[in-house]
Design a protein around this motif. Structure first.
Motif, PDB file in Angstrom:
ATOM      1  N   HIS A 124       9.892 -16.438 -24.379  1.00  7.56           N
ATOM      2  CA  HIS A 124       8.546 -17.033 -24.285  1.00  7.56           C
ATOM      3  C   HIS A 124       8.056 -17.326 -25.690  1.00  7.56           C
ATOM      4  CE1 HIS A 124       5.602 -13.775 -25.422  1.00  7.56           C
ATOM      5  NE2 HIS A 124       6.569 -12.950 -25.073  1.00  7.56           N
ATOM      6  N   ASP A 149       6.472 -10.167 -30.328  1.00  7.89           N
ATOM      7  CA  ASP A 149       6.169 -10.575 -28.952  1.00  7.89           C
ATOM      8  C   ASP A 149       5.804 -12.061 -28.913  1.00  7.89           C
ATOM      9  OD1 ASP A 149       5.562 -10.580 -26.290  1.00  7.89           O
ATOM     10  OD2 ASP A 149       3.922  -9.131 -26.411  1.00  7.89           O
ATOM     11  N   GLU A 182       3.553 -16.808 -20.837  1.00  8.76           N
ATOM     12  CA  GLU A 182       4.150 -15.572 -20.304  1.00  8.76           C
ATOM     13  C   GLU A 182       3.182 -14.398 -20.436  1.00  8.76           C
ATOM     14  OE1 GLU A 182       6.237 -11.665 -20.617  1.00  8.76           O
ATOM     15  OE2 GLU A 182       5.060 -12.665 -22.156  1.00  8.76           O
ATOM     16  N   ASP A 183       2.448 -14.402 -21.565  1.00 13.56           N
ATOM     17  CA  ASP A 183       1.792 -13.168 -22.006  1.00 13.56           C
ATOM     18  C   ASP A 183       0.281 -13.149 -21.795  1.00 13.56           C
ATOM     19  OD1 ASP A 183       2.172 -10.646 -22.891  1.00 13.56           O
ATOM     20  OD2 ASP A 183       2.733 -11.166 -24.941  1.00 13.56           O
ATOM     21  N   TRP A 196       1.450 -12.837 -14.714  1.00 14.75           N
ATOM     22  CA  TRP A 196       2.221 -12.983 -15.951  1.00 14.75           C
ATOM     23  C   TRP A 196       3.250 -14.112 -15.764  1.00 14.75           C
ATOM     24  CZ3 TRP A 196       1.294  -9.576 -20.088  1.00 14.75           C
ATOM     25  CH2 TRP A 196       0.450  -8.496 -19.801  1.00 14.75           C
ATOM     26  N   ASP A 221      13.237 -11.044 -25.294  1.00 12.60           N
ATOM     27  CA  ASP A 221      11.811 -10.741 -25.395  1.00 12.60           C
ATOM     28  C   ASP A 221      11.626  -9.501 -26.272  1.00 12.60           C
ATOM     29  OD1 ASP A 221       9.088 -10.777 -25.014  1.00 12.60           O
ATOM     30  OD2 ASP A 221       9.135 -10.140 -22.920  1.00 12.60           O
ATOM     31  N   MET A 222      10.945  -9.685 -27.371  1.00 16.53           N
ATOM     32  CA  MET A 222      10.706  -8.598 -28.334  1.00 16.53           C
ATOM     33  C   MET A 222      12.037  -8.056 -28.861  1.00 16.53           C
ATOM     34  SD  MET A 222       7.299  -6.981 -26.676  1.00 16.53           S
ATOM     35  CE  MET A 222       7.800  -6.697 -24.975  1.00 16.53           C
ATOM     36  N   VAL A 269       8.946  -6.549 -15.117  1.00 19.42           N
ATOM     37  CA  VAL A 269       8.598  -7.925 -14.762  1.00 19.42           C
ATOM     38  C   VAL A 269       8.495  -8.731 -16.050  1.00 19.42           C
ATOM     39  CG1 VAL A 269       6.859  -9.439 -13.766  1.00 19.42           C
ATOM     40  CG2 VAL A 269       7.473  -7.306 -12.617  1.00 19.42           C
ATOM     41  N   ASP A 270       9.365  -9.705 -16.143  1.00 16.95           N
ATOM     42  CA  ASP A 270       9.389 -10.586 -17.305  1.00 16.95           C
ATOM     43  C   ASP A 270       9.851 -11.948 -16.767  1.00 16.95           C
ATOM     44  OD1 ASP A 270       9.205 -11.414 -19.911  1.00 16.95           O
ATOM     45  OD2 ASP A 270      10.627  -9.966 -20.731  1.00 16.95           O
ATOM     46  N   PHE A 297       6.584   0.164 -24.680  1.00 14.30           N
ATOM     47  CA  PHE A 297       6.905  -0.852 -25.672  1.00 14.30           C
ATOM     48  C   PHE A 297       6.670  -0.313 -27.094  1.00 14.30           C
ATOM     49  CE2 PHE A 297       5.819  -3.304 -21.777  1.00 14.30           C
ATOM     50  CZ  PHE A 297       7.072  -3.848 -21.554  1.00 14.30           C
ATOM     51  N   TRP A 301       3.056  -3.261 -30.166  1.00 13.75           N
ATOM     52  CA  TRP A 301       2.911  -4.114 -28.974  1.00 13.75           C
ATOM     53  C   TRP A 301       1.451  -4.380 -28.613  1.00 13.75           C
ATOM     54  CZ3 TRP A 301       1.898  -2.955 -23.464  1.00 13.75           C
ATOM     55  CH2 TRP A 301       2.241  -4.015 -22.603  1.00 13.75           C
ATOM     56  N   HIS A 302       1.095  -5.640 -28.496  1.00 12.99           N
ATOM     57  CA  HIS A 302      -0.267  -6.084 -28.128  1.00 12.99           C
ATOM     58  C   HIS A 302      -1.326  -5.515 -29.078  1.00 12.99           C
ATOM     59  CE1 HIS A 302       1.000  -7.382 -23.779  1.00 12.99           C
ATOM     60  NE2 HIS A 302       1.733  -7.925 -24.734  1.00 12.99           N
TER      61      HIS A 302
HETATM   62  C1  AHN Z   1       4.347  -6.555 -18.254  1.00 17.43           C
HETATM   63  O1  AHN Z   1       3.740  -5.939 -19.090  1.00 17.43           O
HETATM   64  C2  AHN Z   1       3.838  -6.749 -16.862  1.00 17.43           C
HETATM   65  N1  AHN Z   1       5.503  -7.129 -18.504  1.00 17.43           N
HETATM   66  C3  AHN Z   1       6.087  -7.110 -19.801  1.00 17.43           C
HETATM   67  C4  AHN Z   1       6.369  -8.485 -20.171  1.00 17.43           C
HETATM   68  C5  AHN Z   1       5.910  -8.788 -21.521  1.00 17.43           C
HETATM   69  C6  AHN Z   1       4.666  -8.649 -22.046  1.00 17.43           C
HETATM   70  N2  AHN Z   1       6.657  -9.291 -22.448  1.00 17.43           N
HETATM   71  C7  AHN Z   1       5.945  -9.453 -23.507  1.00 17.43           C
HETATM   72  N3  AHN Z   1       4.723  -9.064 -23.289  1.00 17.43           N
END
Ligand code: AHN
Ligand code: ZN
Length: 336
Positions: A124, A149, A182-183, A196, A221-222, A269-270, A297, A301-302
């Motif tokens: 993503h 991310d 995606e995010d 998502w 991803d990451m 879930v990705d 994560f 992350w975030h």
């Molecule tokens: C959730 O947090 C639902 N899925 C992880 C997918 C994600 C978030 N990838 C990057 N940020």
């Protein structure tokens, strides 16, 4: 012997030969193993991948609907084209859980577009509109830079696009797909997963080409954090277990067993979840996720710490070199 006899003799002979060959064809139609070719696996440059991440960050956060996002989209398209890919941009409106409707773009870079046998490499490219995990409450509503991310998977795949231009492969098509939106989902154990991964859901229902098929896909991803834990997630295992096994075995053979763990993680879930369940294309996820730990994560992350300082070149090298090896081995029919 006169000429007439000679010609008749050759004609009959060739007919007999032809019939033998067609016999052979009808008896050996099942699984004819493709010819194995030894291919050289090019070196993946973590420095290049790192520079591609820096360039994405230079636009600022890439939240769908913003100017920064649109500018980065234009750059991604031109970069894929510069690497010889045939690019399709798929526009769609992402309906965010907040009620916002944001202009979004899936970007598909096709290499060898006419080849039947195809592999998808995906990541993503959007970054999160909030930083809900940041310790500083005052900045939780600000969008993140998303070096790991959002930036890392794209950085690795742009370097692979460059490698493919410099070291062309035959008999195999590659589709590099940058999924958008995606995010921008809603956190919480009871929230539906389909808030998502809006870009991969859109693509899975509306592929960029009529009748499009791919043999399988690899999602990143990451993939840039320090000391990552790439375990085997259960969605990949369920829908693409054989591929997951092959990639993890390859990583171990290449000396990256400290990052690629043979342990299973969880039902993540990705984007691969929707490609597997809606498009029906087996896709695995390489994602830095440690089950049982807080949210699972990385610490950045975030948060606003997901900037360039979160990126580790050895991690980029490991993931990039493993995926590069997988596709060159696939092109030589030796990926087993
Ligand atoms: C959730 O947090 C639902 N899925 C992880 C997918 C994600 C978030 N990838 C990057 N940020
Ligand atoms: Zn995220």
């Amino acid at each position: 012997m006169n000429w007439k006899y000679l010609i008749a003799f050759l004609l009959v002979g060739s007919l007999v030969l032809q019939s033998c060959e067609s016999d052979k064809k009808t008896t050996t139609t099942q699984t004819k193993a493709p010819v194995e070719k030894k291919v050289k696996i090019p070196a993946f440059s973590a420095d290049n991948a790192f520079a591609y991440i820096e360039k994405q960050l230079s636009f600022g956060p890439r939240v769908p609907g913003t100017e920064e996002h649109a500018a980065c989209k234009d750059w991604l398209v031109s970069e894929l084209e510069a690497h010889g890919a045939d690019v399709v941009v798929q526009d769609f409106i992402a309906n965010i859980y907040t009620g916002d409707k944001w202009q979004s773009y899936n970007i598909i870079g096709q290499i060898n577009p006419e080849e039947k046998k195809r592999i998808i490499l995906a990541a993503h490219w959007d970054t999160r509109m909030i930083a809900e995990e940041d310790k500083n409450k005052n900045r939780q509503k600000e969008p993140i830079l998303g070096a790991d991310d959002g930036g890392s998977g794209v950085g690795v795949l742009l370097e692979i696009a460059k490698i493919l231009k410099e070291n062309p492969i035959e008999d195999l098509g590659i589709d590099i797909i940058f999924f958008d939106a995606e995010d921008q989902g809603k956190r919480g154990p009871t929230e539906p997963p389909n808030l998502w991964c809006l870009g991969s859901q859109y693509w899975s229902k509306n592929k960029h080409k009529k009748g499009y098929r791919a043999n399988y896909g690899i999602l990143l991803d990451m993939v840039g954090g320090k000391n990552p834990y790439f375990g085997k997630d259960l969605i990949s295992k369920e829908y693409a277990g054989v591929l997951q096994e092959k990639v993890w075995r390859l990583a171990h053979g290449m000396g990256y067993s400290d990052m690629f763990s043979m342990e299973t993680t969880g039902n993540l879930v990705d984007d691969h979840y929707f490609v597997n369940t809606i498009a029906g294309i087996p896709m695995i996820d390489i994602i830095n996720y440690t089950p049982g730990e807080d949210n699972g994560f990385a610490d950045h992350w975030h948060t606003h710490n997901d900037d360039i300082s979160a990126i580790n070149k050895r991690t980029l090298k490991a993931v990039g070199q493993v995926v590069t090896a997988a596709i060159y081995k696939e092109s030589g029919n030796t990926f087993k």
